[in-house]
Write a protein that holds these residues in place. Sequence first.
Motif, PDB file in Angstrom:
ATOM      1  N   LEU A 109       0.827  -1.208   0.000  1.00 47.35           N
ATOM      2  CA  LEU A 109       0.000   0.000   0.000  1.00 47.35           C
ATOM      3  C   LEU A 109       0.864   1.262   0.000  1.00 47.35           C
ATOM      4  O   LEU A 109       0.646   2.182  -0.810  1.00 47.35           O
ATOM      5  N   PHE A 110       1.850   1.310   0.892  1.00 51.55           N
ATOM      6  CA  PHE A 110       2.699   2.497   0.972  1.00 51.55           C
ATOM      7  C   PHE A 110       3.492   2.690  -0.316  1.00 51.55           C
ATOM      8  O   PHE A 110       3.698   3.827  -0.756  1.00 51.55           O
ATOM      9  N   ARG A 117      -6.811   5.437  -6.248  1.00 53.73           N
ATOM     10  CA  ARG A 117      -7.139   4.713  -7.469  1.00 53.73           C
ATOM     11  C   ARG A 117      -7.392   3.254  -7.107  1.00 53.73           C
ATOM     12  O   ARG A 117      -7.162   2.846  -5.965  1.00 53.73           O
ATOM     13  N   PRO A 118      -7.891   2.427  -8.041  1.00 49.01           N
ATOM     14  CA  PRO A 118      -8.283   1.053  -7.700  1.00 49.01           C
ATOM     15  C   PRO A 118      -7.200   0.254  -6.990  1.00 49.01           C
ATOM     16  O   PRO A 118      -7.492  -0.472  -6.032  1.00 49.01           O
ATOM     17  N   ARG A 119      -5.954   0.358  -7.429  1.00 54.31           N
ATOM     18  CA  ARG A 119      -4.884  -0.422  -6.807  1.00 54.31           C
ATOM     19  C   ARG A 119      -4.756  -0.066  -5.322  1.00 54.31           C
ATOM     20  O   ARG A 119      -4.636  -0.952  -4.468  1.00 54.31           O
ATOM     21  N   VAL A 120      -4.783   1.210  -5.020  1.00 57.48           N
ATOM     22  CA  VAL A 120      -4.659   1.656  -3.632  1.00 57.48           C
ATOM     23  C   VAL A 120      -5.855   1.197  -2.811  1.00 57.48           C
ATOM     24  O   VAL A 120      -5.713   0.753  -1.665  1.00 57.48           O
ATOM     25  N   VAL A 146      -8.993  -5.768   6.229  1.00 56.25           N
ATOM     26  CA  VAL A 146      -9.631  -7.054   6.514  1.00 56.25           C
ATOM     27  C   VAL A 146      -8.688  -7.965   7.289  1.00 56.25           C
ATOM     28  O   VAL A 146      -9.048  -8.533   8.338  1.00 56.25           O
ATOM     29  N   VAL A 147      -7.455  -8.118   6.786  1.00 57.30           N
ATOM     30  CA  VAL A 147      -6.504  -9.023   7.443  1.00 57.30           C
ATOM     31  C   VAL A 147      -6.141  -8.503   8.833  1.00 57.30           C
ATOM     32  O   VAL A 147      -6.072  -9.279   9.800  1.00 57.30           O
ATOM     33  N   ALA A 148      -5.923  -7.194   8.955  1.00 54.13           N
ATOM     34  CA  ALA A 148      -5.604  -6.632  10.267  1.00 54.13           C
ATOM     35  C   ALA A 148      -6.769  -6.801  11.235  1.00 54.13           C
ATOM     36  O   ALA A 148      -6.567  -7.113  12.421  1.00 54.13           O
ATOM     37  N   GLY A 149      -7.990  -6.618  10.742  1.00 60.18           N
ATOM     38  CA  GLY A 149      -9.161  -6.805  11.593  1.00 60.18           C
ATOM     39  C   GLY A 149      -9.301  -8.238  12.069  1.00 60.18           C
ATOM     40  O   GLY A 149      -9.606  -8.493  13.238  1.00 60.18           O
ATOM     41  N   GLY A 175      -5.675  -1.268   0.374  1.00 61.50           N
ATOM     42  CA  GLY A 175      -6.201  -0.761   1.636  1.00 61.50           C
ATOM     43  C   GLY A 175      -7.289  -1.652   2.205  1.00 61.50           C
ATOM     44  O   GLY A 175      -7.314  -1.920   3.416  1.00 61.50           O
ATOM     45  N   ALA A 176      -8.182  -2.140   1.350  1.00 64.04           N
ATOM     46  CA  ALA A 176      -9.259  -3.012   1.815  1.00 64.04           C
ATOM     47  C   ALA A 176      -8.709  -4.330   2.346  1.00 64.04           C
ATOM     48  O   ALA A 176      -9.119  -4.810   3.414  1.00 64.04           O
TER      49      ALA A 176
END
Length: 482
Positions: A106-107, A342-345, A354-357, A349-350
Amino acid sequence: MNPSRKVIPIAVASSGAAAASLFAYEAPNKIYARAVSGWFAAWRWAMVWITQLVFYGLPWLQWNGRQAVLFDLEGQRFFLFGLALYPQDLIYLTALLIVSALALFLFTAVAGRLWCGFACPQTVYTEIFMWVERKTEGDRIARMRLDAAPWSVQKLARKAAKQTLWVAISLWTGFTFVGYFTPILTLAASTAVWSAGPWEVFWVLFYGTFTYGNAGYLREQVCKHMCPYARFQGAMFDRDTLIIGYDKARGESRGSRPRSADAKALGLGDCIDCTLCVQVCPTGIDIRNGLQSNCIGCAACIDVCDSVMDKMNYPRGLIRYSTENALAHGWSRAELRQHIVRPRVLVYGALLLVVAGVLVASISLRSPFRVNVIRDRGVMARTVANGVAENVYRLQVMNATETAQRYRVDIQGPHGMALAQPVDIELQPIEERYVPVTVRLPGAAAMALAGQKLPLRFEVRQLADSGTAAEVLEDSTFWVPR
């Protein structure tokens, strides 16, 4: 010679070509990076302080009478403040690595090699070692003159001071690293009397040498040739990724001029060709040549270029964080921000959320103790008095809390199956124990079910003063002997 036959001509290489071939294998020239100050340099040093305060300070922090963060490989237990983990909890490490990878993706998609320029250990320790080098040998020109000068008492003293500080920092780094695996207070006490174990000594020296070599000598070579991130970052970049870019439309044509000169009248851009952006670069690249894999995104060139623009009374931002599309089309800041999301970001991010949650929820709902059922291989199944069938098990009970706990074992099984005797267990904080448990089946039922395998469930309850606090269910089987 057959005229129809094709012949590949062979020519002797010129001396110039041979020299160029040899030059390709020469050792790279030493980079003398110039000191720089500015907004990004301040942020870089802030990250140096934050990361090193955490790294060097965390092993000394105590929690409930023990080290707060400790990876006890010998005891097969890992402590993270109030959380005690066992090898069975390796899934959490896997999830943490996935979160780290998604965060890096992401970064990188948003801001390029932000990690490399500000928080990577290679960057952090190189920054520390370069600071020591500047304090002992001087800034760029002074270091170049010192290296070119013949050996003297002054040169020897400066070099010795630098090496002494480098070795001290490296050994302290290696000592701290080992302190995450061996309790650091114990390690410090044994080191003080020269009685540390051979493995502790080996890893202190190994990690210290690793730090000394990478931060003191290899430096940019690690980023250029050894780090895999520079190789695959291109797959995560696109033309809307924030990078450090040079505004060619504004900067060209380059040329020096007096501060009072009219650049437009001279046909020049804002770049005065001072080469300071090259002199401050820790990897030795010229950012004016465009996006390059060797750029680690440290933004030193932005700081020094902005200082030059201030002196020339030109607007800042000749070198700045921007995107390839923004530089090519002259976008405003608002237009640039619109294209960053944009879509990639959004996908990265999604997935990260999800994984962090899931990781946080899993740790929050984690049972305060664990149970494993192991059949006794020496006594699988046997018949005792009055035809009673008997199976012996070993329960591995692990207390993952910081307080002593009591547990009670019960079973669920068919045909009057029961424990041979009540089983109550008391464990100290972060203790695990193997407890033998005998399960019996009445004689009449055993005769009717001879040779069969019956389902069995163990119920282990954690007992609190007010009743049952938690429960773990583990399935097993009961063999009825013939």
